[in-house]
Write a protein that holds these residues in place. Structure first.
Motif, PDB file in Angstrom:
ATOM      1  N   VAL A  35       3.089  26.907 -28.091  1.00  0.00           N
ATOM      2  CA  VAL A  35       3.369  25.573 -28.612  1.00  0.00           C
ATOM      3  C   VAL A  35       2.962  25.515 -30.080  1.00  0.00           C
ATOM      4  CG1 VAL A  35       2.991  23.082 -28.340  1.00  0.00           C
ATOM      5  CG2 VAL A  35       2.887  24.589 -26.328  1.00  0.00           C
ATOM      6  N   GLU A  36       3.864  25.041 -30.944  1.00  0.00           N
ATOM      7  CA  GLU A  36       3.557  24.882 -32.358  1.00  0.00           C
ATOM      8  C   GLU A  36       3.020  23.488 -32.629  1.00  0.00           C
ATOM      9  OE1 GLU A  36       5.838  24.679 -36.689  1.00  0.00           O
ATOM     10  OE2 GLU A  36       6.821  25.704 -35.004  1.00  0.00           O
ATOM     11  N   GLY A  37       1.970  23.391 -33.448  1.00  0.00           N
ATOM     12  CA  GLY A  37       1.447  22.077 -33.787  1.00  0.00           C
ATOM     13  C   GLY A  37       0.156  22.135 -34.583  1.00  0.00           C
ATOM     14  N   ASP A  38      -0.328  20.971 -34.953  1.00  0.00           N
ATOM     15  CA  ASP A  38      -1.538  20.764 -35.737  1.00  0.00           C
ATOM     16  C   ASP A  38      -2.721  20.649 -34.790  1.00  0.00           C
ATOM     17  OD1 ASP A  38      -3.631  19.655 -37.245  1.00  0.00           O
ATOM     18  OD2 ASP A  38      -2.277  18.457 -38.478  1.00  0.00           O
ATOM     19  N   MET A  39      -3.762  21.447 -34.993  1.00  0.00           N
ATOM     20  CA  MET A  39      -4.882  21.461 -34.060  1.00  0.00           C
ATOM     21  C   MET A  39      -5.637  20.138 -33.993  1.00  0.00           C
ATOM     22  SD  MET A  39      -7.499  23.933 -36.244  1.00  0.00           S
ATOM     23  CE  MET A  39      -8.653  24.111 -34.909  1.00  0.00           C
ATOM     24  N   ARG A  40      -5.403  19.245 -34.928  1.00  0.00           N
ATOM     25  CA  ARG A  40      -6.027  17.922 -34.871  1.00  0.00           C
ATOM     26  C   ARG A  40      -5.280  16.977 -33.941  1.00  0.00           C
ATOM     27  NH1 ARG A  40      -5.424  16.506 -40.997  1.00  0.00           N
ATOM     28  NH2 ARG A  40      -3.374  17.311 -40.371  1.00  0.00           N
ATOM     29  N   ASP A  41      -4.100  17.363 -33.504  1.00  0.00           N
ATOM     30  CA  ASP A  41      -3.250  16.504 -32.682  1.00  0.00           C
ATOM     31  C   ASP A  41      -2.762  17.288 -31.469  1.00  0.00           C
ATOM     32  OD1 ASP A  41      -1.440  14.786 -31.546  1.00  0.00           O
ATOM     33  OD2 ASP A  41      -0.025  14.821 -33.221  1.00  0.00           O
ATOM     34  N   LEU A  42      -3.417  17.076 -30.331  1.00  0.00           N
ATOM     35  CA  LEU A  42      -3.049  17.776 -29.100  1.00  0.00           C
ATOM     36  C   LEU A  42      -2.296  16.840 -28.154  1.00  0.00           C
ATOM     37  CD1 LEU A  42      -6.313  19.859 -28.466  1.00  0.00           C
ATOM     38  CD2 LEU A  42      -4.282  20.450 -29.813  1.00  0.00           C
ATOM     39  N   SER A  43      -1.526  15.921 -28.718  1.00  0.00           N
ATOM     40  CA  SER A  43      -0.792  14.948 -27.894  1.00  0.00           C
ATOM     41  C   SER A  43       0.269  15.606 -27.022  1.00  0.00           C
ATOM     42  CB  SER A  43      -0.154  13.874 -28.787  1.00  0.00           C
ATOM     43  OG  SER A  43       0.699  14.456 -29.764  1.00  0.00           O
ATOM     44  N   ALA A  44       0.571  16.867 -27.269  1.00  0.00           N
ATOM     45  CA  ALA A  44       1.504  17.595 -26.396  1.00  0.00           C
ATOM     46  C   ALA A  44       0.895  17.823 -25.017  1.00  0.00           C
ATOM     47  CB  ALA A  44       1.865  18.939 -27.020  1.00  0.00           C
ATOM     48  N   PHE A  45      -0.421  17.608 -24.879  1.00  0.00           N
ATOM     49  CA  PHE A  45      -1.115  17.876 -23.629  1.00  0.00           C
ATOM     50  C   PHE A  45      -1.769  16.612 -23.087  1.00  0.00           C
ATOM     51  CE2 PHE A  45      -1.700  21.650 -26.458  1.00  0.00           C
ATOM     52  CZ  PHE A  45      -0.711  22.430 -25.882  1.00  0.00           C
ATOM     53  N   ALA A  46      -1.708  16.457 -21.783  1.00  0.00           N
ATOM     54  CA  ALA A  46      -2.328  15.307 -21.126  1.00  0.00           C
ATOM     55  C   ALA A  46      -3.846  15.463 -21.078  1.00  0.00           C
ATOM     56  CB  ALA A  46      -1.773  15.167 -19.708  1.00  0.00           C
ATOM     57  N   ASP A  47      -4.532  14.354 -20.846  1.00  0.00           N
ATOM     58  CA  ASP A  47      -5.973  14.399 -20.653  1.00  0.00           C
ATOM     59  C   ASP A  47      -6.305  15.384 -19.527  1.00  0.00           C
ATOM     60  OD1 ASP A  47      -5.845  12.350 -22.455  1.00  0.00           O
ATOM     61  OD2 ASP A  47      -6.728  10.827 -21.152  1.00  0.00           O
ATOM     62  N   GLY A  48      -7.385  16.132 -19.704  1.00  0.00           N
ATOM     63  CA  GLY A  48      -7.862  17.012 -18.643  1.00  0.00           C
ATOM     64  C   GLY A  48      -6.912  18.120 -18.245  1.00  0.00           C
ATOM     65  N   SER A  49      -6.213  18.702 -19.209  1.00  0.00           N
ATOM     66  CA  SER A  49      -5.218  19.734 -18.901  1.00  0.00           C
ATOM     67  C   SER A  49      -5.816  21.138 -18.759  1.00  0.00           C
ATOM     68  CB  SER A  49      -4.149  19.784 -20.002  1.00  0.00           C
ATOM     69  OG  SER A  49      -3.382  18.605 -20.030  1.00  0.00           O
ATOM     70  N   PHE A  50      -6.999  21.374 -19.333  1.00  0.00           N
ATOM     71  CA  PHE A  50      -7.495  22.751 -19.432  1.00  0.00           C
ATOM     72  C   PHE A  50      -8.924  22.891 -18.907  1.00  0.00           C
ATOM     73  CE2 PHE A  50      -4.339  22.163 -22.789  1.00  0.00           C
ATOM     74  CZ  PHE A  50      -3.463  23.205 -22.498  1.00  0.00           C
ATOM     75  N   ASP A  51      -9.199  24.112 -18.425  1.00  0.00           N
ATOM     76  CA  ASP A  51     -10.555  24.456 -17.987  1.00  0.00           C
ATOM     77  C   ASP A  51     -11.380  25.025 -19.129  1.00  0.00           C
ATOM     78  OD1 ASP A  51     -10.170  24.015 -15.045  1.00  0.00           O
ATOM     79  OD2 ASP A  51      -8.688  25.606 -15.320  1.00  0.00           O
ATOM     80  N   LEU A  52     -10.698  25.658 -20.092  1.00  0.00           N
ATOM     81  CA  LEU A  52     -11.407  26.326 -21.182  1.00  0.00           C
ATOM     82  C   LEU A  52     -10.535  26.311 -22.432  1.00  0.00           C
ATOM     83  CD1 LEU A  52     -13.606  29.432 -21.034  1.00  0.00           C
ATOM     84  CD2 LEU A  52     -11.714  29.490 -22.645  1.00  0.00           C
ATOM     85  N   ILE A  53     -11.173  26.117 -23.581  1.00  0.00           N
ATOM     86  CA  ILE A  53     -10.489  26.198 -24.880  1.00  0.00           C
ATOM     87  C   ILE A  53     -11.125  27.324 -25.676  1.00  0.00           C
ATOM     88  CG2 ILE A  53     -10.030  25.047 -27.083  1.00  0.00           C
ATOM     89  CD1 ILE A  53      -9.969  22.390 -25.592  1.00  0.00           C
ATOM     90  N   PHE A  54     -10.294  28.221 -26.181  1.00  0.00           N
ATOM     91  CA  PHE A  54     -10.751  29.330 -27.016  1.00  0.00           C
ATOM     92  C   PHE A  54     -10.264  29.080 -28.434  1.00  0.00           C
ATOM     93  CE2 PHE A  54     -10.636  33.546 -28.900  1.00  0.00           C
ATOM     94  CZ  PHE A  54     -11.832  34.095 -28.471  1.00  0.00           C
ATOM     95  N   ASN A  55     -11.203  28.806 -29.348  1.00  0.00           N
ATOM     96  CA  ASN A  55     -10.873  28.375 -30.705  1.00  0.00           C
ATOM     97  C   ASN A  55     -11.596  29.262 -31.728  1.00  0.00           C
ATOM     98  OD1 ASN A  55     -12.005  25.647 -32.754  1.00  0.00           O
ATOM     99  ND2 ASN A  55     -10.088  26.759 -32.990  1.00  0.00           N
ATOM    100  N   PRO A  56     -10.974  30.391 -32.134  1.00  0.00           N
ATOM    101  CA  PRO A  56     -11.612  31.268 -33.122  1.00  0.00           C
ATOM    102  C   PRO A  56     -11.776  30.565 -34.459  1.00  0.00           C
ATOM    103  CG  PRO A  56      -9.338  31.929 -32.760  1.00  0.00           C
ATOM    104  CD  PRO A  56      -9.633  30.861 -31.743  1.00  0.00           C
ATOM    105  N   ALA A  57     -12.453  31.202 -35.387  1.00  0.00           N
ATOM    106  CA  ALA A  57     -12.828  30.564 -36.653  1.00  0.00           C
ATOM    107  C   ALA A  57     -11.600  30.207 -37.475  1.00  0.00           C
ATOM    108  CB  ALA A  57     -13.755  31.473 -37.446  1.00  0.00           C
ATOM    109  N   SER A  58     -11.006  29.064 -37.185  1.00  0.00           N
ATOM    110  CA  SER A  58      -9.770  28.644 -37.848  1.00  0.00           C
ATOM    111  C   SER A  58      -9.784  27.197 -38.297  1.00  0.00           C
ATOM    112  CB  SER A  58      -8.575  28.866 -36.905  1.00  0.00           C
ATOM    113  OG  SER A  58      -8.780  28.215 -35.663  1.00  0.00           O
ATOM    114  N   ASN A  59     -10.859  26.452 -37.991  1.00  0.00           N
ATOM    115  CA  ASN A  59     -10.822  25.035 -38.379  1.00  0.00           C
ATOM    116  C   ASN A  59     -11.052  24.817 -39.873  1.00  0.00           C
ATOM    117  OD1 ASN A  59     -13.702  24.714 -38.839  1.00  0.00           O
ATOM    118  ND2 ASN A  59     -14.003  24.442 -36.633  1.00  0.00           N
ATOM    119  N   CYS A  60     -11.326  25.909 -40.615  1.00  0.00           N
ATOM    120  CA  CYS A  60     -11.411  25.784 -42.075  1.00  0.00           C
ATOM    121  C   CYS A  60     -10.030  25.578 -42.695  1.00  0.00           C
ATOM    122  CB  CYS A  60     -12.073  27.015 -42.692  1.00  0.00           C
ATOM    123  SG  CYS A  60     -11.216  28.568 -42.344  1.00  0.00           S
TER     124      CYS A  60
END
Length: 259
Positions: free
Chosen positions: A109-134
């Motif tokens: 899925v392509e998108g902006d990490m500040r906006d996860l509206s493509a996903f419903a509340d409580g969709s995932f068990d785990l989020i893996f977010n490498p050093a990219s929020n810079c």
């Protein structure tokens, strides 16, 4: 200059140039992951402790701003049900390449990490977010969205940069001298002169924003997470600052279980 648009195109160029973080993993790495022999990184060097993941088999995992054909395919081969969300179509293409080559099921899925509206509340068990929020503004919005799309008891694994690494004079650093030049809040988009910024834009490199530790760690806590793990890591080889301190860090944060 629009932050998201610029960095999307910059990461597309990084793929074309064969940057380290855009090179897909080999068939041998995927075969090993299928046997249970795998490791991935949130920061440049240290493998994430395996106990930070818990059981992966059948779990819904979001690779947040983590495309490039590296961590996501490994976790998918280890048994996770992977969704990769990234700003760069070319980076997502690297995950597609590995998925098709290895017969892995992955949602891209392509998108902006500040906006996860493509996903419903409580969709995932785990989020893996490498050093990219810079590469985005307003990291607190990232934490709020991550909290929303995790299920109660879900885990956020995130890597990030210590902001001090952005504040030294880069020209003097090349000469071996560490001298503070910039101050917080720092952004390549607004803290540099046009001439200084061309050091990066002329080479098509991504531009960064330094988020304070208050926003990185305090922001996770403010979003509702409980911190359950932390480590530091060095930058790339030859990085002068890494001779003095570890300029990157990773956290394991948990969304409290519903009561």
């Amino acid at each position: 200059m629009d932050v998201r648009e610029y960095n999307r195109e910059a990461w597309n160029r990084q793929v074309a140039q064969g940057s380290r973080w855009t090179l897909p993993v080999s068939p041998e790495v995927i075969a090993a992951a299928r046997r249970g022999e795998w490791s991935v990184v949130l920061t440049p060097h240290k493998p994430v402790p395996r106990e930070w993941f818990g059981e992966l088999q059948g779990r819904e995992v979001l690779g947040l701003a983590s495309a490039g054909g590296q961590q996501g395919p490994v976790l998918a081969a280890a048994g996770a049900r992977m969704t990769i969300f990234d700003n760069s179509p070319a980076q997502l293409g690297q995950d597609r390449l590995v998925a098709e080559r290895e017969g892995l099921e992955m949602r891209l899925v392509e998108g902006d990490m500040r906006d996860l509206s493509a996903f419903a509340d409580g969709s995932f068990d785990l989020i893996f977010n490498p050093a990219s929020n810079c590469f985005v503004e307003n990291v607190r919005q990232v934490w709020r969205e991550a909290y929303r799309v995790l299920r109660p008891g879900g885990v956020l694994l995130s890597g990030f940069c210590n902001p001090i690494g952005f504040l030294f004079d880069p020209e003097l650093e090349k000469q071996g001298t560490m001298q503070l030049k910039y101050r917080m809040p720092y952004s390549d988009f607004t803290s540099l002169t046009e001439e200084e910024r061309r050091r990066y834009t002329d080479k098509g490199e991504p531009l960064c924003i330094a988020h304070s530790l208050e926003d990185q760690i305090g922001g996770q806590l403010a979003a509702g997470f409980l911190l359950a793990g932390f480590y530091e890591d060095l930058h790339s080889e030859g990085d002068k600052l890494s001779e003095y301190l570890s300029p990157l860090a990773a956290t394991r944060a948990v969304k409290p279980a519903a009561r």
